[in-house]
Design an enzyme around this catalytic site. Structure first.
Site, PDB file in Angstrom:
ATOM      1  N   ASP A 114       0.988  -1.210  -0.008  1.00  0.00           N
ATOM      2  CA  ASP A 114       0.096  -0.100  -0.078  1.00  0.00           C
ATOM      3  C   ASP A 114       0.766   1.149  -0.064  1.00  0.00           C
ATOM      4  OD1 ASP A 114      -2.406   1.620  -0.064  1.00  0.00           O
ATOM      5  OD2 ASP A 114      -2.753   1.274   2.052  1.00  0.00           O
ATOM      6  N   GLY A 118      -1.306   5.986   4.368  1.00  0.00           N
ATOM      7  CA  GLY A 118      -0.554   4.877   3.509  1.00  0.00           C
ATOM      8  C   GLY A 118       0.654   4.659   3.731  1.00  0.00           C
TER       9      GLY A 118
END
Length: 397
Positions: free
Chosen positions: A280, A320
């Protein structure tokens, strides 16, 4: 004319076992042979693995950026830069991932992907697009920009899917109005529907599962657990996914998004064959800590990278990860107490199965793509091969 590369003196991680002092032969872009004994072939380039591990290349099915680039920059330079950055850390295949944005931005991302998908970029290979959003729960938006979040729009998603054959996955919140019809549409078009950024309860998840949602995006992150509504307890997405044995999950195993006890719990309940490791990663992966941007430079969110993770500037939520695949494998070994073979499996074999590309990638077997990573005991990558081509060598920086 055929070309051969022979990797010798290697600890080869195969689907069946680890072969000590093994040999692996690459013919052009495929694995031609694996053996405990010497493989005799004329004119082969020989690479001494020096007793290090030789494993299938890592497959990242959820990645936004790295090396100072984001896929939402919508430039060929960004796509290639990300592919080259993550190849340094063992990624040989990746699924470029978007963020919630306007439809026009998605069209630009798709167009850029199609421009570079077949390019020989000396980095990780692109294996399909992952559309993350914009059909999300506002309560579980995380770092997704709220101004772009909306309910599934049939005209929008039908147009986008019709525009490209490269959309292979779409993440959405299944409790939203129209989300079940959306899942059924994706299933009809052989696109994986994934549960994400969701405040759903058990009944919502069951309807979604029956409609084709088969995967859970960054499990635990931006996802409901047990809640109380009008005094009654409801199972959330986390518990529902545990109950659905064949629903796969992906883990950001950076040790921050999920601490060691949760990594161990997911491994204990779901098992190795249902877990994919994902970075991610945003643009700051592989870069020094400090200020950065999540999403495109034009319209993305300002974030701060510190303590090995990206955060919103007010530090109320993660924005993130900045992980790389080698770090995830290392953490599953050190924090979740899994074997090196199982950690590699979650980074290669399982993602390949989820994407239905196991006939080409995901393990070291003869006839499969020569996507190979060589790393030492600390999972420090020494060399990376993509389809038989050396794209990273730690000794040639």
């Amino acid at each position: 004319m055929n070309s051969y590369i022979k990797i010798v003196n290697a600890r080869i991680i195969t689907p069946e076992r680890v072969i000590d002092n093994g040999n692996l032969l690459i013919k052009n872009d495929k694995i031609a042979a694996i053996s405990k004994d010497d493989i005799a072939v004329d004119a082969a380039q020989e690479i001494d693995a020096q007793g290090n591990y030789v494993a299938p290349g890592f497959i990242d099915i959820h990645v936004h950026g790295g090396g100072g680039f984001d896929f939402m920059d919508n430039t060929a330079e960004a796509f290639i830069g990300i592919a080259q950055t993550h190849a340094k850390y063992g990624t040989t295949s990746m699924m470029p991932t978007t963020l919630s944005c306007e439809k026009e931005d998605l069209h630009r991302t798709i167009k850029t992907y199609e421009e570079v998908v077949d390019a020989d970029c000396l980095g990780a290979q692109f294996v399909g697009l992952h559309i993350e959003g914009p059909y999300f729960s506002m309560k579980q938006k995380g770092a997704q920009d709220p101004k772009y979040i909306r309910n599934p729009d049939p005209q929008e998603y039908r147009e986008l899917v019709a525009s490209s054959k490269h959309i292979k996955r779409w993440s959405a919140a299944p409790e939203l109005p129209g989300a079940i019809e959306f899942g059924e549409f994706l299933r009809e078009h052989h696109i994986m529907a994934s549960i994400a950024h969701t405040d759903a309860v058990y009944d919502d998840v069951m309807r979604a599962y029956e409609a084709g949602y088969s995967h859970a995006t960054h499990f635990y992150s931006c996802m409901s657990g047990v809640s109380r509504r009008n005094a009654y307890r409801y199972a959330g997405v986390v518990e529902s996914v545990y109950l659905l044995d064949d629903v796969t999950v992906e883990l950001i195993a950076d040790g921050i998004h999920l601490p060691a006890p949760l990594l161990q719990l997911v491994h204990k309940i779901k098992g190795v064959d249902r877990i994919a490791l994902v970075t991610d990663a945003m643009r700051a992966a592989g870069m020094p800590e400090g200020p950065s941007v999540l999403g495109s430079l034009k319209s993305g969110l300002d974030v701060i990278v510190e303590d090995g993770v990206a955060k919103l500037p007010d530090r109320t939520a993660f924005a993130g990860s900045v992980a790389t695949m080698d770090r995830l494998v290392r953490n599953m070994i050190d924090l979740a107490n899994v074997s090196i073979a199982d950690a590699v499996k979650m980074a290669s074999t399982v993602p390949a199965s989820i994407l239905s590309i196991s006939n080409q990638k995901g393990d070291l077997s003869t006839g499969k793509d020569a996507d190979i990573v060589i790393f030492n005991e600390n999972i420090s990558v020494q060399q990376t091969f993509v389809r038989g081509k050396l794209v990273f060598d730690v000794n040639k920086k």
